[in-house]
Design an enzyme around this catalytic site. Structure first.
Site, PDB file in Angstrom:
ATOM      1  N   ASP A  82      53.533  52.549   9.162  1.00 40.11           N
ATOM      2  CA  ASP A  82      54.165  52.925   7.887  1.00 40.11           C
ATOM      3  C   ASP A  82      55.529  52.238   7.728  1.00 40.11           C
ATOM      4  O   ASP A  82      56.192  51.926   8.709  1.00 40.11           O
ATOM      5  CB  ASP A  82      54.321  54.454   7.835  1.00 40.11           C
ATOM      6  CG  ASP A  82      54.600  54.944   6.419  1.00 40.11           C
ATOM      7  OD1 ASP A  82      54.315  54.208   5.451  1.00 40.11           O
ATOM      8  OD2 ASP A  82      55.109  56.074   6.291  1.00 40.11           O
TER       9      ASP A  82
ATOM     10  N   ASN B  69      45.534  56.522  -0.221  1.00 40.55           N
ATOM     11  CA  ASN B  69      46.218  55.308  -0.696  1.00 40.55           C
ATOM     12  C   ASN B  69      45.620  54.737  -1.985  1.00 40.55           C
ATOM     13  O   ASN B  69      46.219  53.869  -2.627  1.00 40.55           O
ATOM     14  CB  ASN B  69      46.254  54.231   0.405  1.00 40.55           C
ATOM     15  CG  ASN B  69      47.242  54.541   1.515  1.00 40.55           C
ATOM     16  OD1 ASN B  69      47.014  54.207   2.675  1.00 40.55           O
ATOM     17  ND2 ASN B  69      48.353  55.185   1.184  1.00 40.55           N
TER      18      ASN B  69
END
Ligand code: IPE
Ligand code: IPE
Ligand code: MG
Length: 259
Positions: free
Chosen positions: A35, A83
């Site tokens: 991330d 996502n």
């Protein structure tokens, strides 16, 4: 080429200023939430996709370091079922990048003895990406040096639901008696079937959450979160995470052996 770490059988060595690792206590399976790509790009005035691109080199470095140590299994989170909520432009760019990586770097991974497996719901991915995935999986299927699971359109809950569906199917077809179902049988229907649970989960980018990654499998996983953004996460940070892991006492519900 990365410098060789200089770990010898049963004896930790320090290479450069890298952390000392005990080779007899390396984790068998490490999961990574990669991330922070967007923030990395934003800080440089670049589009988010440039952060994803920069992250690919770090993934390759991670795989090479893991193979060398060895950490025999890596599971990396590349795209979550959540996502899809990003802009179409970003989602498409991510899939194009995944396709490009599989296409351009596959021979290298293959030569290094890496077996690639993609976990997650691949039916929703673009056809051309699905074909690259199949090619990568079949080309590397015989490699034994290390296993890299790429979680692509993966969600821990979705995986538990698909496992339950197939479990019910097996019961309906008389292949499985409901009274037989235990944790091991349930786990054998997950996309990580046959693999040991991750010993260590690394999250870059500083968020203190799982974001739907390996929910079942990480029940007793050691967590390590760093503020370091994924495109900055190099070999040294990985070794630091492993060194910290080696200091932990894994109790699995037992009382500490130190008291
Ligand atoms: C992780 O980086 C990559 C994916 C989720 C595909 P992000 O894109 O989430 O980066 P941040 O968290 O916005 O910085
Ligand atoms: C987790 O990162 C998913 C991947 C790294 C692929 P996100 O950036 O999507 O997580 P949240 O939304 O901040 O929880
Ligand atoms: Mg993020």
């Amino acid at each position: 080429m990365l410098p060789v770490l200089g770990i010898m059988e049963g004896r930790p060595l320090v290479a450069n200023d890298e952390p000392v690792l005990d080779p007899s206590r390396l984790p068998g399976h490490v999961a990574v939430i990669m991330d922070g790509n967007g923030r990395w790009a934003k800080a440089r005035g670049l589009p988010r996709t440039m952060g994803h691109r920069a992250g690919v080199d770090r993934l390759e470095e991670l795989i090479r370091t893991a193979a060398e140590l060895p950490v025999p299994i890596l599971t990396v989170y590349a795209f979550s079922t959540e996502n899809w909520r990003r802009s179409r432009w970003e989602v498409e760019a991510l899939f194009r990048l995944a396709e490009e990586v599989l296409h351009q770097r596959l021979d290298r991974f293959n030569q290094e003895g890496v077996r690639l497996v993609v976990i997650g719901q691949r039916e929703r991915l673009p056809g051309s990406l699905q074909r690259e995935i199949e090619r990568a999986e079949s080309l590397t299927s015989g490699n034994r040096r290390m296993l890299v699971n790429i979680a692509l359109n993966y969600g821990g809950r979705a995986d538990i639901v698909q496992a339950s569906r197939r479990l019910c199917q097996a019961v309906r077809e008389g292949r499985l008696d409901p009274d037989q179902i235990d944790e091991a049988i349930f786990a054998s229907f997950l996309s990580t079937a046959g693999l040991p649970d991750p010993d260590l989960l690394i999250r870059t980018g500083g968020e203190l959450r799982l974001s739907n990654f390996l929910l079942w499998e990480s029940a007793y996983t050691e967590l390590w979160v760093t503020e370091c953004l994924w495109p900055d996460f190099g070999r040294r940070e990985f070794l630091m995470a492993l060194a910290d892991y080696q200091k932990r006492e894994r109790r699995f519900g037992r009382v500490s052996s130190q008291v």
